[in-house]
Design a protein around this motif. Sequence first.
Motif, PDB file in Angstrom:
ATOM      1  N   HIS A  13       0.825  -1.211   0.000  1.00  0.00           N
ATOM      2  CA  HIS A  13       0.000   0.000   0.000  1.00  0.00           C
ATOM      3  C   HIS A  13       0.861   1.265   0.000  1.00  0.00           C
ATOM      4  O   HIS A  13       2.049   1.240   0.332  1.00  0.00           O
ATOM      5  CB  HIS A  13      -0.964   0.022   1.185  1.00  0.00           C
ATOM      6  N   VAL A  14       0.209   2.344  -0.404  1.00  0.00           N
ATOM      7  CA  VAL A  14       0.803   3.673  -0.266  1.00  0.00           C
ATOM      8  C   VAL A  14       0.035   4.374   0.853  1.00  0.00           C
ATOM      9  O   VAL A  14      -1.204   4.481   0.805  1.00  0.00           O
ATOM     10  CB  VAL A  14       0.697   4.482  -1.578  1.00  0.00           C
ATOM     11  N   VAL A  61      -1.280   7.437   2.798  1.00  0.00           N
ATOM     12  CA  VAL A  61      -1.585   8.837   2.477  1.00  0.00           C
ATOM     13  C   VAL A  61      -2.171   9.495   3.716  1.00  0.00           C
ATOM     14  O   VAL A  61      -3.240   9.103   4.204  1.00  0.00           O
ATOM     15  CB  VAL A  61      -2.571   8.929   1.306  1.00  0.00           C
ATOM     16  N   ILE A  98      -4.543   2.097  -1.409  1.00  0.00           N
ATOM     17  CA  ILE A  98      -4.258   3.388  -0.793  1.00  0.00           C
ATOM     18  C   ILE A  98      -4.673   3.257   0.670  1.00  0.00           C
ATOM     19  O   ILE A  98      -5.788   2.784   0.974  1.00  0.00           O
ATOM     20  CB  ILE A  98      -5.077   4.518  -1.457  1.00  0.00           C
ATOM     21  N   GLY A 141      -0.921  14.250   2.379  1.00  0.00           N
ATOM     22  CA  GLY A 141      -0.099  13.845   1.230  1.00  0.00           C
ATOM     23  C   GLY A 141       0.537  12.491   1.458  1.00  0.00           C
ATOM     24  O   GLY A 141       0.368  11.855   2.504  1.00  0.00           O
ATOM     25  N   GLN A 142       1.390  12.123   0.465  1.00  0.00           N
ATOM     26  CA  GLN A 142       1.996  10.794   0.558  1.00  0.00           C
ATOM     27  C   GLN A 142       2.829  10.697   1.814  1.00  0.00           C
ATOM     28  O   GLN A 142       3.640  11.572   2.087  1.00  0.00           O
ATOM     29  CB  GLN A 142       2.868  10.519  -0.676  1.00  0.00           C
ATOM     30  N   HIS A 143       2.629   9.658   2.590  1.00  0.00           N
ATOM     31  CA  HIS A 143       3.278   9.538   3.891  1.00  0.00           C
ATOM     32  C   HIS A 143       4.309   8.407   3.915  1.00  0.00           C
ATOM     33  O   HIS A 143       5.390   8.547   4.469  1.00  0.00           O
ATOM     34  CB  HIS A 143       2.215   9.294   4.976  1.00  0.00           C
ATOM     35  N   HIS A 144       3.969   7.264   3.311  1.00  0.00           N
ATOM     36  CA  HIS A 144       4.908   6.138   3.284  1.00  0.00           C
ATOM     37  C   HIS A 144       4.490   5.145   2.195  1.00  0.00           C
ATOM     38  O   HIS A 144       3.385   5.228   1.662  1.00  0.00           O
ATOM     39  CB  HIS A 144       4.963   5.419   4.641  1.00  0.00           C
ATOM     40  N   VAL A 145       5.418   4.258   1.904  1.00  0.00           N
ATOM     41  CA  VAL A 145       5.077   3.127   1.041  1.00  0.00           C
ATOM     42  C   VAL A 145       5.332   1.859   1.851  1.00  0.00           C
ATOM     43  O   VAL A 145       6.199   1.842   2.738  1.00  0.00           O
ATOM     44  CB  VAL A 145       5.885   3.079  -0.274  1.00  0.00           C
ATOM     45  N   MET A 189      12.102   9.042   1.910  1.00  0.00           N
ATOM     46  CA  MET A 189      10.823   8.319   1.837  1.00  0.00           C
ATOM     47  C   MET A 189      10.705   7.374   3.032  1.00  0.00           C
ATOM     48  O   MET A 189      11.612   6.552   3.264  1.00  0.00           O
ATOM     49  CB  MET A 189      10.724   7.515   0.542  1.00  0.00           C
TER      50      MET A 189
END
Length: 141
Positions: free
Chosen positions: A8-9, A11, A55, A78-82, A127
């Motif tokens: 997951h990404v 967010v 997501i 916004g994008q927080h982690h992968v 990241m």
Amino acid sequence: MTLGRLNHVGVATPSIAKSVETYRLLLGATAIGEPFDLPAQGVKVCFIDAPNAQIELIEPYDESSPIAGFLRKNPAGGQHHVCFEVADIAAAVTDLKAKGATVLGEPRIGAHGTPIVFVHPKDFGGMLVELMERPGDTGAH
Ligand SMILES: CC[C@H](C(=O)O)C(=O)SCCNC(=O)CCNC(=O)[C@H](O)C(C)(C)COP(=O)(O)OP(=O)(O)OC[C@H]1O[C@@H](n2cnc3c(N)ncnc32)[C@H](O)[C@@H]1OP(=O)(O)O
Ligand SMILES: [Co+2]
């Protein structure tokens, strides 16, 4: 360790409800899970399924949440982690530490009910990376 599937990404958002509407309206998202709380991790979570990954919408559970800190710097979120899957989280932690990476804390149960751990953003050029033990692998070691 072996790099597994992108699970997951993450967010960060000030409002899961508003973010869900955005994904539904702009991207036609239909597979939207029920939000749930993970107090131990300081987050409210809602998964939106894409064909090949998810997501993970994450909202602060309280002011001590790591997401609250992130939103203070990034108010819109916004994008927080992968998050990548691994077969054996303990082996991955040992391997990463041996290579000099900064593993954050000990593995703990994440939003999929399997052990997870985070590696500091400074090890990945800014990241934040999460590793999660693949569902079905837990106990394989
Ligand atoms: C667990 C449930 C769910 C799941 O999938 O199962 C989740 O994923 S929940 C996700 C929320 N939990 C976490 O994020 C835990 C791991 N995070 C941390 O340990 C901290 O947030 C940490 C170490 C990434 C940052 O710590 P802190 O916020 O206290 O420090 P700073 O704000 O001073 O940041 C230090 C440095 O890191 C940069 N930073 C912070 N957050 C991120 C991020 N998400 N992505 C990239 N970089 C990040 C920040 O900008 C600072 O950089 P610097 O260059 O020093 O200014
Ligand atoms: Co996550």
